[in-house]
Motif scaffolding. Structure first.
Motif, PDB file in Angstrom:
ATOM      1  N   PRO A   1       0.838  -1.214   0.000  1.00 53.07           N
ATOM      2  CA  PRO A   1       0.000   0.000   0.000  1.00 53.07           C
ATOM      3  C   PRO A   1       0.868   1.257   0.000  1.00 53.07           C
ATOM      4  CG  PRO A   1       0.018  -1.031   2.159  1.00 53.07           C
ATOM      5  CD  PRO A   1       0.784  -1.944   1.242  1.00 53.07           C
ATOM      6  N   PHE A   2       0.247   2.347  -0.459  1.00 56.90           N
ATOM      7  CA  PHE A   2       0.960   3.627  -0.436  1.00 56.90           C
ATOM      8  C   PHE A   2       1.178   4.054   1.012  1.00 56.90           C
ATOM      9  CE2 PHE A   2      -1.343   4.075  -4.576  1.00 56.90           C
ATOM     10  CZ  PHE A   2      -0.211   4.080  -5.385  1.00 56.90           C
ATOM     11  N   SER A   3       2.308   4.688   1.264  1.00 58.04           N
ATOM     12  CA  SER A   3       2.549   5.241   2.600  1.00 58.04           C
ATOM     13  C   SER A   3       1.715   6.520   2.734  1.00 58.04           C
ATOM     14  CB  SER A   3       4.041   5.561   2.769  1.00 58.04           C
ATOM     15  OG  SER A   3       4.401   6.636   1.912  1.00 58.04           O
ATOM     16  N   ARG A   4       1.587   7.027   3.944  1.00 55.12           N
ATOM     17  CA  ARG A   4       0.822   8.262   4.181  1.00 55.12           C
ATOM     18  C   ARG A   4       1.433   9.406   3.377  1.00 55.12           C
ATOM     19  NH1 ARG A   4      -3.019   9.418   7.688  1.00 55.12           N
ATOM     20  NH2 ARG A   4      -2.765   7.502   8.855  1.00 55.12           N
ATOM     21  N   GLU A   5       2.762   9.441   3.330  1.00 55.03           N
ATOM     22  CA  GLU A   5       3.463  10.509   2.594  1.00 55.03           C
ATOM     23  C   GLU A   5       3.156  10.417   1.087  1.00 55.03           C
ATOM     24  OE1 GLU A   5       8.030  11.159   1.432  1.00 55.03           O
ATOM     25  OE2 GLU A   5       7.703  11.195   3.607  1.00 55.03           O
ATOM     26  N   GLU A   6       3.211   9.184   0.527  1.00 57.94           N
ATOM     27  CA  GLU A   6       2.904   8.991  -0.892  1.00 57.94           C
ATOM     28  C   GLU A   6       1.456   9.379  -1.193  1.00 57.94           C
ATOM     29  OE1 GLU A   6       5.850   5.248  -2.053  1.00 57.94           O
ATOM     30  OE2 GLU A   6       3.986   4.843  -0.942  1.00 57.94           O
ATOM     31  N   LEU A   7       0.550   9.027  -0.276  1.00 60.09           N
ATOM     32  CA  LEU A   7      -0.863   9.354  -0.451  1.00 60.09           C
ATOM     33  C   LEU A   7      -1.069  10.869  -0.535  1.00 60.09           C
ATOM     34  CD1 LEU A   7      -3.729   8.216  -0.587  1.00 60.09           C
ATOM     35  CD2 LEU A   7      -3.794   8.296   1.902  1.00 60.09           C
ATOM     36  N   HIS A   8      -0.399  11.619   0.336  1.00 66.80           N
ATOM     37  CA  HIS A   8      -0.522  13.082   0.326  1.00 66.80           C
ATOM     38  C   HIS A   8       0.036  13.672  -0.971  1.00 66.80           C
ATOM     39  CE1 HIS A   8      -2.285  13.658   4.218  1.00 66.80           C
ATOM     40  NE2 HIS A   8      -1.339  12.942   4.818  1.00 66.80           N
ATOM     41  N   LYS A   9       1.124  13.107  -1.483  1.00 67.27           N
ATOM     42  CA  LYS A   9       1.679  13.593  -2.756  1.00 67.27           C
ATOM     43  C   LYS A   9       0.692  13.363  -3.904  1.00 67.27           C
ATOM     44  CE  LYS A   9       6.629  13.110  -1.884  1.00 67.27           C
ATOM     45  NZ  LYS A   9       7.870  12.383  -2.244  1.00 67.27           N
ATOM     46  N   ILE A  10       0.095  12.179  -3.933  1.00 67.40           N
ATOM     47  CA  ILE A  10      -0.863  11.846  -5.005  1.00 67.40           C
ATOM     48  C   ILE A  10      -2.062  12.790  -4.931  1.00 67.40           C
ATOM     49  CG2 ILE A  10      -2.488  10.084  -5.828  1.00 67.40           C
ATOM     50  CD1 ILE A  10      -0.384   7.982  -4.854  1.00 67.40           C
ATOM     51  N   LEU A  11      -2.598  12.968  -3.726  1.00 67.03           N
ATOM     52  CA  LEU A  11      -3.748  13.864  -3.569  1.00 67.03           C
ATOM     53  C   LEU A  11      -3.381  15.299  -3.929  1.00 67.03           C
ATOM     54  CD1 LEU A  11      -5.366  12.434  -0.298  1.00 67.03           C
ATOM     55  CD2 LEU A  11      -6.220  12.260  -2.644  1.00 67.03           C
ATOM     56  N   GLY A  12      -2.161  15.698  -3.584  1.00 65.11           N
ATOM     57  CA  GLY A  12      -1.696  17.053  -3.915  1.00 65.11           C
ATOM     58  C   GLY A  12      -1.687  17.295  -5.420  1.00 65.11           C
ATOM     59  N   ILE A  13      -1.238  16.306  -6.183  1.00 63.09           N
ATOM     60  CA  ILE A  13      -1.210  16.436  -7.657  1.00 63.09           C
ATOM     61  C   ILE A  13      -2.633  16.518  -8.194  1.00 63.09           C
ATOM     62  CG2 ILE A  13      -0.652  15.223  -9.797  1.00 63.09           C
ATOM     63  CD1 ILE A  13       1.887  14.229  -8.345  1.00 63.09           C
ATOM     64  N   PHE A  14      -3.531  15.695  -7.639  1.00 61.29           N
ATOM     65  CA  PHE A  14      -4.933  15.756  -8.089  1.00 61.29           C
ATOM     66  C   PHE A  14      -5.547  17.120  -7.782  1.00 61.29           C
ATOM     67  CE2 PHE A  14      -4.835  11.212  -8.726  1.00 61.29           C
ATOM     68  CZ  PHE A  14      -5.798  11.008  -9.712  1.00 61.29           C
ATOM     69  N   GLN A  15      -5.263  17.652  -6.592  1.00 58.64           N
ATOM     70  CA  GLN A  15      -5.843  18.950  -6.213  1.00 58.64           C
ATOM     71  C   GLN A  15      -5.305  20.078  -7.080  1.00 58.64           C
ATOM     72  OE1 GLN A  15      -4.950  18.945  -2.037  1.00 58.64           O
ATOM     73  NE2 GLN A  15      -6.852  17.868  -1.493  1.00 58.64           N
ATOM     74  N   SER A  16      -3.998  19.995  -7.453  1.00 55.69           N
ATOM     75  CA  SER A  16      -3.419  21.087  -8.245  1.00 55.69           C
ATOM     76  C   SER A  16      -3.703  20.957  -9.740  1.00 55.69           C
ATOM     77  CB  SER A  16      -1.912  21.177  -8.007  1.00 55.69           C
ATOM     78  OG  SER A  16      -1.275  20.016  -8.517  1.00 55.69           O
ATOM     79  N   GLN A  17      -3.797  19.733 -10.270  1.00 52.49           N
ATOM     80  CA  GLN A  17      -3.939  19.569 -11.712  1.00 52.49           C
ATOM     81  C   GLN A  17      -5.286  19.005 -12.145  1.00 52.49           C
ATOM     82  OE1 GLN A  17      -0.561  17.456 -13.295  1.00 52.49           O
ATOM     83  NE2 GLN A  17       0.899  18.673 -12.123  1.00 52.49           N
ATOM     84  N   TYR A  18      -5.923  18.241 -11.282  1.00 51.77           N
ATOM     85  CA  TYR A  18      -7.190  17.596 -11.632  1.00 51.77           C
ATOM     86  C   TYR A  18      -8.189  17.826 -10.504  1.00 51.77           C
ATOM     87  CZ  TYR A  18      -3.865  15.128 -14.634  1.00 51.77           C
ATOM     88  OH  TYR A  18      -2.860  14.825 -15.526  1.00 51.77           O
ATOM     89  N   SER A  19      -8.383  19.066 -10.172  1.00 51.09           N
ATOM     90  CA  SER A  19      -9.195  19.391  -8.996  1.00 51.09           C
ATOM     91  C   SER A  19     -10.601  18.799  -9.052  1.00 51.09           C
ATOM     92  CB  SER A  19      -9.262  20.908  -8.779  1.00 51.09           C
ATOM     93  OG  SER A  19      -9.823  21.523  -9.931  1.00 51.09           O
ATOM     94  N   HIS A  20     -11.148  18.624 -10.245  1.00 52.31           N
ATOM     95  CA  HIS A  20     -12.499  18.075 -10.347  1.00 52.31           C
ATOM     96  C   HIS A  20     -12.558  16.604  -9.926  1.00 52.31           C
ATOM     97  CE1 HIS A  20     -10.485  17.622 -14.234  1.00 52.31           C
ATOM     98  NE2 HIS A  20     -11.238  16.549 -14.472  1.00 52.31           N
ATOM     99  N   TYR A  21     -11.363  15.929  -9.797  1.00 51.12           N
ATOM    100  CA  TYR A  21     -11.322  14.538  -9.321  1.00 51.12           C
ATOM    101  C   TYR A  21     -10.934  14.438  -7.843  1.00 51.12           C
ATOM    102  CZ  TYR A  21     -11.396  12.813 -14.156  1.00 51.12           C
ATOM    103  OH  TYR A  21     -11.745  12.535 -15.421  1.00 51.12           O
ATOM    104  N   SER A  22     -10.433  15.503  -7.271  1.00 50.39           N
ATOM    105  CA  SER A  22      -9.808  15.404  -5.941  1.00 50.39           C
ATOM    106  C   SER A  22     -10.774  14.961  -4.848  1.00 50.39           C
ATOM    107  CB  SER A  22      -9.133  16.707  -5.566  1.00 50.39           C
ATOM    108  OG  SER A  22     -10.103  17.733  -5.445  1.00 50.39           O
ATOM    109  N   ASP A  23     -12.059  15.296  -4.962  1.00 47.28           N
ATOM    110  CA  ASP A  23     -13.009  14.866  -3.928  1.00 47.28           C
ATOM    111  C   ASP A  23     -13.129  13.345  -3.901  1.00 47.28           C
ATOM    112  OD1 ASP A  23     -13.422  17.424  -3.172  1.00 47.28           O
ATOM    113  OD2 ASP A  23     -15.315  17.661  -4.257  1.00 47.28           O
TER     114      ASP A  23
END
Length: 198
Positions: A176-198
């Motif tokens: 599984p992704f670590s907590r740190e990896e999870l935050h990085k993935i979510l960060g990219i979604f929020q900055s580039q694909y905000s309509h998917y971040s929820d």
């Protein structure tokens, strides 16, 4: 009656009583070996004319059986590796050649006709002491293929002793992704694909 080369190995091809026959000579294509194959072809032709033809072909395979008794496990694998050299990448070829050392250490000068299924299981267990199960499974697959290839060319007789020799490979555990990896993935979604971040 024809002497033909199939992937560098000699075969005899002929028809008799409406049936087509193909018989591997068990020798690589060369001038000397073609002369041997032509001699065997002449003997078969002589039997056809005289009414002594053996449709099972056992009579004509006797020389192949004698040769197989002197062919060692290492020699068989080396021949198969040479055959595979034309089909695999350099890295794969290096792995095949390296595996020959394991065969040499375990089987030494043992003839292929002396290898039993029990020997194959012992070799598998010996490999498992030094390698991961997934690696051993791959190596056993090579040996099954090498024996099958040799049987097709009548370099070995009898069944394939490697057919039932298997290795259980535990299923890969998902990481599984670590907590740190999870935050990085979510960060990219929020900055580039905000309509998917929820």
């Amino acid at each position: 009656m024809s002497v033909v080369s199939d992937r560098g190995w000699l075969r005899l091809v002929w028809s008799y009583a409406g049936k087509r026959y193909v018989m591997a000579v068990g020798l690589p294509d060369s001038v000397t070996n073609r002369a041997i194959a032509e001699g065997k072809a002449a003997a078969i032709y002589g039997d056809v004319i005289s009414g002594n033809f053996d449709p099972s072909l056992d009579k004509y395979r006797a020389q192949s059986v004698e040769r197989s008794q002197s062919l060692t496990v290492v020699e068989l694998f080396d021949r198969w590796t040479a055959y595979k050299a034309k089909q695999v990448e350099t890295r794969s070829l290096e792995k095949l050649e390296g595996f020959g050392e394991h065969l040499r250490a375990f089987f030494k000068r043992r003839a292929v006709e002396q290898v039993t299924e029990e020997d194959c299981f012992k070799f598998r267990d010996w490999l498992l002491k030094k390698n991961k199960p997934i690696t051993v499974r791959e190596r056993l697959g090579w040996l099954r293929s090498a024996w099958k290839w040799a049987a097709k060319r009548e370099l070995v007789t009898g069944g394939n002793p490697w057919d039932e020799v298997r290795v259980k490979v535990p299923p890969a555990q998902p990481q599984p992704f670590s907590r740190e990896e999870l935050h990085k993935i979510l960060g990219i979604f929020q900055s580039q694909y905000s309509h998917y971040s929820d």
